[in-house]
Write an enzyme that holds these catalytic residues in place. Structure first.
Site, PDB file in Angstrom:
ATOM      1  N   SER A 252       3.984  -5.132   4.181  1.00  0.00           N
ATOM      2  CA  SER A 252       3.587  -3.728   4.148  1.00  0.00           C
ATOM      3  C   SER A 252       4.323  -2.957   5.223  1.00  0.00           C
ATOM      4  O   SER A 252       4.970  -3.536   6.098  1.00  0.00           O
ATOM      5  CB  SER A 252       2.084  -3.592   4.361  1.00  0.00           C
ATOM      6  OG  SER A 252       1.817  -3.661   5.743  1.00  0.00           O
ATOM      7  N   LYS A 253       4.204  -1.649   5.158  1.00  0.00           N
ATOM      8  CA  LYS A 253       5.018  -0.847   6.072  1.00  0.00           C
ATOM      9  C   LYS A 253       4.600  -1.017   7.522  1.00  0.00           C
ATOM     10  O   LYS A 253       5.393  -0.814   8.427  1.00  0.00           O
ATOM     11  CB  LYS A 253       5.066   0.603   5.621  1.00  0.00           C
ATOM     12  CG  LYS A 253       3.893   1.455   5.937  1.00  0.00           C
ATOM     13  CD  LYS A 253       4.208   2.874   5.485  1.00  0.00           C
ATOM     14  CE  LYS A 253       3.154   3.819   6.024  1.00  0.00           C
ATOM     15  NZ  LYS A 253       3.219   5.135   5.452  1.00  0.00           N
ATOM     16  N   ARG A 254       3.361  -1.425   7.750  1.00  0.00           N
ATOM     17  CA  ARG A 254       2.908  -1.619   9.138  1.00  0.00           C
ATOM     18  C   ARG A 254       3.316  -2.995   9.688  1.00  0.00           C
ATOM     19  O   ARG A 254       3.323  -3.198  10.896  1.00  0.00           O
ATOM     20  CB  ARG A 254       1.390  -1.469   9.258  1.00  0.00           C
ATOM     21  CG  ARG A 254       0.879  -0.108   8.876  1.00  0.00           C
ATOM     22  CD  ARG A 254       0.876   0.853  10.053  1.00  0.00           C
ATOM     23  NE  ARG A 254       0.804   2.222   9.581  1.00  0.00           N
ATOM     24  CZ  ARG A 254       1.095   3.283  10.298  1.00  0.00           C
ATOM     25  NH1 ARG A 254       1.510   3.166  11.543  1.00  0.00           N
ATOM     26  NH2 ARG A 254       0.992   4.488   9.790  1.00  0.00           N
TER      27      ARG A 254
END
Ligand code: GLU
Length: 514
Positions: A264-266
């Site tokens: 995921s982007k995090r």
């Protein structure tokens, strides 16, 4: 639809920057199109105005360009099937929603968000979580199937807000062949009545996506696995509208390095690597997400790495140029299971590409860094430095980090080497070595090595007593490429000068430490 010509699309929603999983989807579409002499189309799916993010479209276009996977048709380039932004195609969709209403494959629904919330709550209380608007529950909701014809007409005449929902047939098997997964069979009893048209007068993703894929004569829909649950609805919409469906290929997920879940982007910031192709500055905020471009990756290396995350060539070859990928790519070599992202492997790819660059290409790439550090040397010198350092570098910036002593005499000396290797007689030994070096002509690596060895023999000194100190005086470092080659590049004068001033500096250091 004419399936003889391949037309594929990458259809991102401009809701933020493009995650590397999205770049991989774009890449596979591009490779597939080019392999079959077809067209690769960029279509911007911005029907959800609430999630629109300023600058996202420009980001996507720039990122694709950096990667070298440029579309043949796009909002920027145009094409015969434009416009390529869904919000500019608003007039196209409604007639098809009307057609679905007329053929009773869709219906009006007037439920407010409160009505929907109440239905959800009531189901939960009754021990039935996961309420859906579907073939069972629709009869107890406010829609054109449950209300009288008069009431429906009245509501429409009054301008009451409504959505248009797909009417899922009862107990019908939807079958389609996925190019990667094989046959997919889903019973419509498990599907809900998705909204096709929203109360704001805009189509939803499902409606716009199907209409556009048909209008743009898309032959293959190649997209991420997260869209697989939507595919049965899409297949039904093609059927309801009397259109031939494109072929589908749902790509496996990109997984976190530990294999636990989708990347995921995090994750990137948490795990210490970038998940975006290029840097993304969050609008109206101080937050910035790092990107591969700014991290110093070559786009070819980034693309090569992504290509191998989910596809394999069936051989041991790992390094592929974009052209080679086009030749080798096929959907039947895309795996079904998710691929783990591997940061070290990504660096390895960059290292391979760096090593394969010529010294003159590297000299060109390092030039801005030299300029920024006010260093100016003749090109042949910079090329020689790049040649020596490139085996030790992963990024262009490492050439500067590892090799700046070629441009500036050391200002400090590796502390560990000095502490462990510099003995009481070292200053004298090194001065003796400088004298030997001063007699060498021509001053090249072969001669320097020969003289250095005979110096050790004559003085009966071990390599470990002399070489580390020689290195630290000339480069300031405790490790590096061959000293003899370093000396050849630096030249006799610089080497001797460095030994002399280094001996003074280190002797002074040692004296003050006592
Ligand atoms: N707009 C969708 C997305 O954001 C496209 C999905 C598809 O390719 O059908 O990924």
């Amino acid at each position: 639809m004419d399936h003889t010509s391949v037309r594929v699309r990458f259809a991102p929603s401009p809701t933020g920057p493009l995650h590397m999983g999205g770049v991989r989807t774009a890449l596979y579409n591009y490779l597939f199109a080019k392999k079959h002499g077809g067209a690769f189309i960029l279509r911007v799916e911005d029907t959800d105005q609430t999630r629109f993010v300023e600058g996202a479209e420009a980001y996507i276009v720039d990122a694709l360009n950096w990667c070298g996977i440029t579309p043949d048709e796009s909002p920027q380039l145009g094409g015969d099937f434009g416009p390529y932004v869904q919000s500019q195609r608003n007039d196209i969709y409604k007639p098809y929603a009307d057609k679905l209403l007329a053929s009773e494959h869709a219906y009006y629904a007037f439920d407010t968000s409160e009505d929907l919330e109440n239905a959800r709550e009531a189901a939960k209380k009754a021990g039935l979580p996961g309420w859906q608007y579907n073939h069972i529950t629709r009869s107890s909701m406010k829609n054109s199937l449950s209300l009288s014809e008069d009431e429906v007409r009245q509501r429409l005449d009054n301008g009451d807000p409504y959505v248009i929902r797909a009417k899922m047939p009862r107990n019908h098997e939807v079958r389609f062949h996925d190019e990667i997964r094989g046959w997919v069979v889903v019973n419509t009893n498990n599907l809900d009545d998705k909204v096709l048209f929203k109360s704001d007068g805009l189509p939803t993703y499902h409606m716009a996506n199907v209409v556009d894929d048909h209008h743009m004569e898309i032959s293959h829909v190649i997209r991420g696995e997260e869209w697989l649950p939507s595919a049965p609805l899409h297949v039904l919409l093609y059927e309801f509208l009397g259109w031939e469906a494109p072929k589908f290929a749902h790509l496996p997920l990109l997984l976190r390095p530990d294999g636990k879940g989708k990347l995921s982007k995090r994750d990137g910031d948490r795990l210490g690597f970038s998940v975006f192709p290029t840097e993304w500055k969050v609008p109206n905020s101080d937050e910035t997400f790092s990107g591969y471009r700014e991290d110093g990756y070559f786009p070819e290396a980034f693309i090569n790495m992504l290509a191998m995350l989910g596809w394999n060539p069936g051989t041991n070859q790992e390094i592929f140029s974009l052209e080679e990928l086009v030749k080798a790519f096929s959907l039947d070599r895309v795996g079904k299971s998710g691929s783990k992202f591997d940061h070290d492997k990504t660096k390895w790819f960059n290292q391979q590409y760096l090593r394969s660059k010529s010294n003159s290409e590297l000299a060109e790439l390092i030039k801005p860094t030299l300029d920024a550090n006010s260093v100016s040397r003749e090109t042949s010198y910079v090329e020689a430095v790049c040649g020596l350092i490139k085996e030790r570098a992963t990024f262009v910036k490492d050439i500067w980090a590892e090799g700046q002593f070629f441009f500036k005499a050391p200002q400090s000396y590796d502390e560990k080497t000095v502490r462990k290797k510099w003995k009481d007689d070292t200053a004298e030994v090194m001065t003796g070595l400088a004298e030997v070096l001063s007699t060498i002509d021509p001053f090249n690596a072969v001669n320097i090595e020969a003289q250095f060895k005979s110096f050790l023999e004559t003085k009966e000194l071990g390599l470990g007593r002399v070489l580390p100190n020689f290195r630290v005086l000339v480069s300031g470092k405790g490790a590096g490429p061959s000293m003899f080659e370093i000396c050849e590049v630096l030249g006799k004068e610089a080497v001797i000068q460095r030994i002399q001033s280094g001996v003074k500096a280190i002797s002074a250091l040692k004296a003050s430490a006592q």
